[in-house]
Design an enzyme around this catalytic site. Structure first.
Site: not given
Length: 379
Positions: A13, A72, A161, A222, A365
């Protein structure tokens, strides 16, 4: 995707300034090795550092046993709906999609390029965060924007996601002894970034994030959903530039903007110390989660199970409790005793008589990327 193939994957990643990695044997629950290289300025050097670390005696890894390198990738646009073997054309396509994910895809591309050079003998597979949401119906992913403008600039809901939402929706079906095709699931991936999914018959039919990961739930820094006219107002009334507003919305808002803390553990401590702002922020946070649960229940007509996952979802019992309280009239009844504490294993937290089950399912993940990558080169 079920585990039909066995192999060992190096999962990468790669961000703009970090490279996270795991070595995953798809037949095992725990990774063989994992780590992170931070303050990255040269991805080739960072990948070299990963190789050096994994080559050390006692690392638990023999690089000669690797089957595939799985990457990823946040944004796959309309082009990628499944794990994809990476060649030069695919790498260029991922780079081109950087216009839709300028904070993520450039780092992915730099990492992919460096890893392909470091492991030229291995196949490389891109697993896209957006791929799971390619099943969204047109009415779900289309904005009420001038169609020509939207099509010309690729403006639509992509969702993110997806690897996590796909993984936990299938995992909870297995835990319930049900076929994913026979149940409706609401998945709540709550971390510093947060999103909700409506998963019907094993396929995503709606998601809270949109063109970018900014939309939807309140997050660590956010805003989540906000009136788009706030952008115009801040530009005209406060003289803020587009880049300044972008930074404000993505890095200085959410729980951080409301409380000064992006970590919910600090927010809870502030509430205990009597902070009105912290209490208000948590109310806003959980109210937004409730609104998506209600929206997705209405959208699908019925829900069999709600799943909490990721850092906040797995570890914050207060968020879980307050997000579910008040939904009893919808058949959603949380058990405070079962819910209490951090959950390192999949745990049922609803009452026995709750028509809708509520589970905490730890996401994985990296393991899912490994599984999908091995399957892509074995099929």
């Amino acid at each position: 995707m079920s585990v039909n193939y066995e192999g060992i994957a190096l999962v990468l990643n790669c961000g703009s300034s970090s490279v996270k990695y795991q070595v995953v044997d798809t037949t095992k629950d725990e990774p063989l090795a994992s780590g992170i290289v931070e303050r990255v300025t040269d991805h080739a050097l960072a990948i070299g550092e990963v190789i050096e670390t994994l080559s050390q005696p006692g690392s638990g890894v023999d690089l000669a046993d690797l089957t595939v390198v799985g990457h990823r990738v946040v944004q796959g646009g309309d082009e990628f709906s499944a794990p994809t073997l990476i060649d030069d054309a695919v790498e260029r396509a991922i780079a081109k999609l950087s216009v839709l994910a300028p904070l993520h895809n450039p780092g992915h591309v730099a990492g992919i390029s460096a890893a392909r050079a470091a492991f030229p003998q291995l196949p490389h597979v891109a697993v896209f965060d957006t791929a799971f949401h390619q099943t969204l119906p047109e009415a779900a992913y289309t904005y009420a924007l001038d169609l020509q403008v939207a099509r010309e600039h690729g403006i639509r809901k992509y969702g993110f996601h997806g690897t996590s939402h796909g993984y936990v929706s299938r995992e909870v079906a297995s835990l319930m002894g049900r076929d994913p095709k026979d149940i409706n699931v609401i998945t709540l991936h709550l971390g510093n970034g947060a999103s909700a999914d409506a998963v019907q018959a094993g396929h995503a039919v709606d998601t809270s994030m949109g063109l970018t990961p900014l939309d939807g739930l309140v997050m660590g820094s956010r805003t989540g959903t906000i009136d788009p006219a706030v952008v115009f107002h801040l530009h005209r009334a406060a003289g803020m530039s587009i880049d300044e507003i972008d930074t404000l919305f993505n890095k200085q808002s959410g729980m951080l903007g409301l409380t000064g803390y992006s970590d919910l553990r600090d927010v809870h401590k502030a509430i205990a110390d009597g902070s009105h702002e912290a209490r208000l922020a948590l109310d806003i946070y959980t109210r937004r989660i409730k609104s998506y649960v209600g929206q997705y229940l209405a959208l699908m007509g019925s829900v069999d199970v709600i799943v909490f996952t990721a850092g906040v979802g797995e570890n914050d019992d207060i968020v879980r409790l307050e997000s579910m309280q008040g939904l009893e009239g919808l058949g959603i009844v949380i058990d405070p005793a079962r819910n209490e504490g951090r959950k390192k294993q999949s745990t049922l937290i609803s009452t026995d008589d709750s028509p809708v089950q509520i589970w905490v399912v730890p996401t994985n993940e990296e393991h899912e990327i490994a599984v999908q990558s091995v399957a892509a080169v074995s099929a």
